[in-house]
Design a protein around this motif. Sequence first.
Motif, PDB file in Angstrom:
ATOM      1  N   SER A 173     -13.390  37.200-105.239  1.00  0.00           N
ATOM      2  CA  SER A 173     -12.148  37.248-106.013  1.00  0.00           C
ATOM      3  C   SER A 173     -11.072  38.101-105.358  1.00  0.00           C
ATOM      4  CB  SER A 173     -12.422  37.801-107.420  1.00  0.00           C
ATOM      5  OG  SER A 173     -13.324  36.993-108.112  1.00  0.00           O
ATOM      6  N   TYR A 174     -11.393  38.669-104.215  1.00  0.00           N
ATOM      7  CA  TYR A 174     -10.486  39.617-103.567  1.00  0.00           C
ATOM      8  C   TYR A 174      -9.858  39.017-102.314  1.00  0.00           C
ATOM      9  CZ  TYR A 174     -11.699  43.735-106.304  1.00  0.00           C
ATOM     10  OH  TYR A 174     -11.839  44.652-107.309  1.00  0.00           O
ATOM     11  N   ALA A 175      -8.587  39.335-102.154  1.00  0.00           N
ATOM     12  CA  ALA A 175      -7.965  39.133-100.853  1.00  0.00           C
ATOM     13  C   ALA A 175      -8.459  40.249 -99.932  1.00  0.00           C
ATOM     14  CB  ALA A 175      -6.451  39.201-100.964  1.00  0.00           C
ATOM     15  N   MET A 176      -8.665  39.906 -98.666  1.00  0.00           N
ATOM     16  CA  MET A 176      -9.140  40.869 -97.683  1.00  0.00           C
ATOM     17  C   MET A 176      -8.153  40.927 -96.520  1.00  0.00           C
ATOM     18  SD  MET A 176     -11.874  41.996 -99.064  1.00  0.00           S
ATOM     19  CE  MET A 176     -12.461  43.021 -97.696  1.00  0.00           C
ATOM     20  N   GLY A 177      -7.982  42.108 -95.982  1.00  0.00           N
ATOM     21  CA  GLY A 177      -7.013  42.256 -94.903  1.00  0.00           C
ATOM     22  C   GLY A 177      -7.480  43.209 -93.829  1.00  0.00           C
ATOM     23  N   TRP A 178      -6.812  43.115 -92.702  1.00  0.00           N
ATOM     24  CA  TRP A 178      -7.003  44.057 -91.603  1.00  0.00           C
ATOM     25  C   TRP A 178      -5.655  44.659 -91.248  1.00  0.00           C
ATOM     26  CZ3 TRP A 178     -11.599  45.616 -89.624  1.00  0.00           C
ATOM     27  CH2 TRP A 178     -12.711  44.816 -89.854  1.00  0.00           C
ATOM     28  N   PHE A 179      -5.669  45.950 -91.053  1.00  0.00           N
ATOM     29  CA  PHE A 179      -4.519  46.690 -90.567  1.00  0.00           C
ATOM     30  C   PHE A 179      -4.955  47.491 -89.346  1.00  0.00           C
ATOM     31  CE2 PHE A 179      -1.093  46.561 -93.801  1.00  0.00           C
ATOM     32  CZ  PHE A 179      -1.734  45.783 -94.755  1.00  0.00           C
ATOM     33  N   ARG A 180      -3.993  48.004 -88.619  1.00  0.00           N
ATOM     34  CA  ARG A 180      -4.328  48.890 -87.503  1.00  0.00           C
ATOM     35  C   ARG A 180      -3.295  49.990 -87.396  1.00  0.00           C
ATOM     36  NH1 ARG A 180      -3.223  44.763 -82.389  1.00  0.00           N
ATOM     37  NH2 ARG A 180      -0.915  44.714 -82.518  1.00  0.00           N
ATOM     38  N   GLN A 181      -3.745  51.092 -86.834  1.00  0.00           N
ATOM     39  CA  GLN A 181      -2.858  52.238 -86.676  1.00  0.00           C
ATOM     40  C   GLN A 181      -3.099  52.876 -85.311  1.00  0.00           C
ATOM     41  OE1 GLN A 181      -3.088  55.082 -89.881  1.00  0.00           O
ATOM     42  NE2 GLN A 181      -1.047  55.884 -89.408  1.00  0.00           N
ATOM     43  N   ALA A 182      -2.084  52.829 -84.484  1.00  0.00           N
ATOM     44  CA  ALA A 182      -2.131  53.481 -83.181  1.00  0.00           C
ATOM     45  C   ALA A 182      -1.707  54.932 -83.335  1.00  0.00           C
ATOM     46  CB  ALA A 182      -1.220  52.747 -82.203  1.00  0.00           C
ATOM     47  N   PRO A 183      -2.091  55.784 -82.404  1.00  0.00           N
ATOM     48  CA  PRO A 183      -1.733  57.208 -82.503  1.00  0.00           C
ATOM     49  C   PRO A 183      -0.222  57.396 -82.633  1.00  0.00           C
ATOM     50  CG  PRO A 183      -3.368  56.880 -80.800  1.00  0.00           C
ATOM     51  CD  PRO A 183      -2.955  55.509 -81.246  1.00  0.00           C
ATOM     52  N   GLY A 184       0.180  58.168 -83.633  1.00  0.00           N
ATOM     53  CA  GLY A 184       1.586  58.474 -83.826  1.00  0.00           C
ATOM     54  C   GLY A 184       2.416  57.355 -84.414  1.00  0.00           C
ATOM     55  N   LYS A 185       1.755  56.288 -84.829  1.00  0.00           N
ATOM     56  CA  LYS A 185       2.493  55.146 -85.372  1.00  0.00           C
ATOM     57  C   LYS A 185       2.052  54.846 -86.797  1.00  0.00           C
ATOM     58  CE  LYS A 185       3.576  52.947 -80.978  1.00  0.00           C
ATOM     59  NZ  LYS A 185       3.627  51.654 -80.233  1.00  0.00           N
ATOM     60  N   GLU A 186       2.824  54.000 -87.453  1.00  0.00           N
ATOM     61  CA  GLU A 186       2.499  53.609 -88.816  1.00  0.00           C
ATOM     62  C   GLU A 186       1.347  52.603 -88.822  1.00  0.00           C
ATOM     63  OE1 GLU A 186       6.891  54.163 -90.877  1.00  0.00           O
ATOM     64  OE2 GLU A 186       6.053  52.171 -90.615  1.00  0.00           O
ATOM     65  N   ASP A 200      -3.091  46.652 -78.156  1.00  0.00           N
ATOM     66  CA  ASP A 200      -3.954  46.426 -79.325  1.00  0.00           C
ATOM     67  C   ASP A 200      -4.823  47.653 -79.612  1.00  0.00           C
ATOM     68  OD1 ASP A 200      -4.433  43.095 -78.123  1.00  0.00           O
ATOM     69  OD2 ASP A 200      -3.157  43.720 -79.807  1.00  0.00           O
ATOM     70  N   THR A 201      -4.771  48.652 -78.754  1.00  0.00           N
ATOM     71  CA  THR A 201      -5.537  49.867 -78.970  1.00  0.00           C
ATOM     72  C   THR A 201      -5.087  50.556 -80.249  1.00  0.00           C
ATOM     73  OG1 THR A 201      -5.923  50.233 -76.605  1.00  0.00           O
ATOM     74  CG2 THR A 201      -6.016  52.171 -78.040  1.00  0.00           C
ATOM     75  N   ALA A 202      -6.043  50.802 -81.141  1.00  0.00           N
ATOM     76  CA  ALA A 202      -5.726  51.389 -82.446  1.00  0.00           C
ATOM     77  C   ALA A 202      -7.021  51.597 -83.216  1.00  0.00           C
ATOM     78  CB  ALA A 202      -4.795  50.469 -83.236  1.00  0.00           C
ATOM     79  N   VAL A 203      -6.892  52.273 -84.341  1.00  0.00           N
ATOM     80  CA  VAL A 203      -7.970  52.273 -85.325  1.00  0.00           C
ATOM     81  C   VAL A 203      -7.701  51.111 -86.267  1.00  0.00           C
ATOM     82  CG1 VAL A 203      -9.097  53.526 -87.185  1.00  0.00           C
ATOM     83  CG2 VAL A 203      -8.302  54.758 -85.151  1.00  0.00           C
ATOM     84  N   TYR A 204      -8.701  50.268 -86.449  1.00  0.00           N
ATOM     85  CA  TYR A 204      -8.573  49.080 -87.292  1.00  0.00           C
ATOM     86  C   TYR A 204      -9.215  49.351 -88.646  1.00  0.00           C
ATOM     87  CZ  TYR A 204      -6.739  46.344 -83.465  1.00  0.00           C
ATOM     88  OH  TYR A 204      -5.931  45.848 -82.467  1.00  0.00           O
ATOM     89  N   TYR A 205      -8.458  49.042 -89.688  1.00  0.00           N
ATOM     90  CA  TYR A 205      -8.896  49.286 -91.057  1.00  0.00           C
ATOM     91  C   TYR A 205      -9.027  47.976 -91.822  1.00  0.00           C
ATOM     92  CZ  TYR A 205      -7.490  54.128 -90.202  1.00  0.00           C
ATOM     93  OH  TYR A 205      -7.360  55.399 -89.694  1.00  0.00           O
ATOM     94  N   CYS A 206     -10.061  47.915 -92.607  1.00  0.00           N
ATOM     95  CA  CYS A 206     -10.276  46.817 -93.530  1.00  0.00           C
ATOM     96  C   CYS A 206      -9.678  47.211 -94.880  1.00  0.00           C
ATOM     97  CB  CYS A 206     -11.780  46.579 -93.645  1.00  0.00           C
ATOM     98  SG  CYS A 206     -12.291  45.347 -94.834  1.00  0.00           S
ATOM     99  N   ALA A 207      -9.112  46.239 -95.587  1.00  0.00           N
ATOM    100  CA  ALA A 207      -8.517  46.507 -96.891  1.00  0.00           C
ATOM    101  C   ALA A 207      -8.876  45.395 -97.860  1.00  0.00           C
ATOM    102  CB  ALA A 207      -7.003  46.621 -96.769  1.00  0.00           C
ATOM    103  N   ALA A 208      -8.910  45.750 -99.137  1.00  0.00           N
ATOM    104  CA  ALA A 208      -9.233  44.783-100.178  1.00  0.00           C
ATOM    105  C   ALA A 208      -8.283  44.964-101.355  1.00  0.00           C
ATOM    106  CB  ALA A 208     -10.679  44.950-100.646  1.00  0.00           C
ATOM    107  N   GLU A 209      -7.947  43.828-101.946  1.00  0.00           N
ATOM    108  CA  GLU A 209      -7.057  43.860-103.100  1.00  0.00           C
ATOM    109  C   GLU A 209      -7.469  42.772-104.074  1.00  0.00           C
ATOM    110  OE1 GLU A 209      -4.905  46.124-103.871  1.00  0.00           O
ATOM    111  OE2 GLU A 209      -4.318  45.115-105.735  1.00  0.00           O
ATOM    112  N   ASN A 210      -7.487  43.115-105.342  1.00  0.00           N
ATOM    113  CA  ASN A 210      -7.927  42.183-106.380  1.00  0.00           C
ATOM    114  C   ASN A 210      -6.793  41.217-106.741  1.00  0.00           C
ATOM    115  OD1 ASN A 210      -9.338  40.856-108.315  1.00  0.00           O
ATOM    116  ND2 ASN A 210      -9.448  42.568-109.746  1.00  0.00           N
ATOM    117  N   ARG A 211      -6.470  40.375-105.784  1.00  0.00           N
ATOM    118  CA  ARG A 211      -5.477  39.314-105.938  1.00  0.00           C
ATOM    119  C   ARG A 211      -5.983  38.115-105.179  1.00  0.00           C
ATOM    120  NH1 ARG A 211      -0.056  42.657-104.162  1.00  0.00           N
ATOM    121  NH2 ARG A 211       0.025  44.094-105.915  1.00  0.00           N
TER     122      ARG A 211
END
Length: 125
Positions: free
Chosen positions: A31-44, A89-100
């Motif tokens: 039931s959840y949308a799933m996403g990936w984000f990434r964050q490089a050093p010093g960036k959003e 593409d170097t970054a920390v990659y994060y998984c995210a979930a949202e109940n939509r």
Amino acid sequence: QVQLVESGGGLVQAGGSLGLSCAASGLTFSSYAMGWFRQAPGKERDFVAQISWSGDKYYGNSVKGRFTISRDNAKNTVYLHMNSLKTEDTAVYYCAAENRDGSIMYTRPSHWTYWGQGTRVTVSS
């Protein structure tokens, strides 16, 4: 409670491939949308990809054609397969979930409620 655990990060040469996984628990995964984000050093933290509960896929412009998001509802897992990796593409990659349902893009981190701890991807030249 909801837990998201990423795995699969590491060091890879430019031009190579890498696959990430995110195992979810404590939620009705299908039931959840799933996403990936990434964050490089010093960036959003930037949007990478999203998959709706029904399988609709969306990608950030910088990864279109190179990355593929998928999900296995039976395993409560979302994947990110990355091809033709670049040093940027170097970054920390994060998984995210949202109940939509995730039928529209949610590109801001504030759109997402649940987050994993992240997995580091380093692409060397």
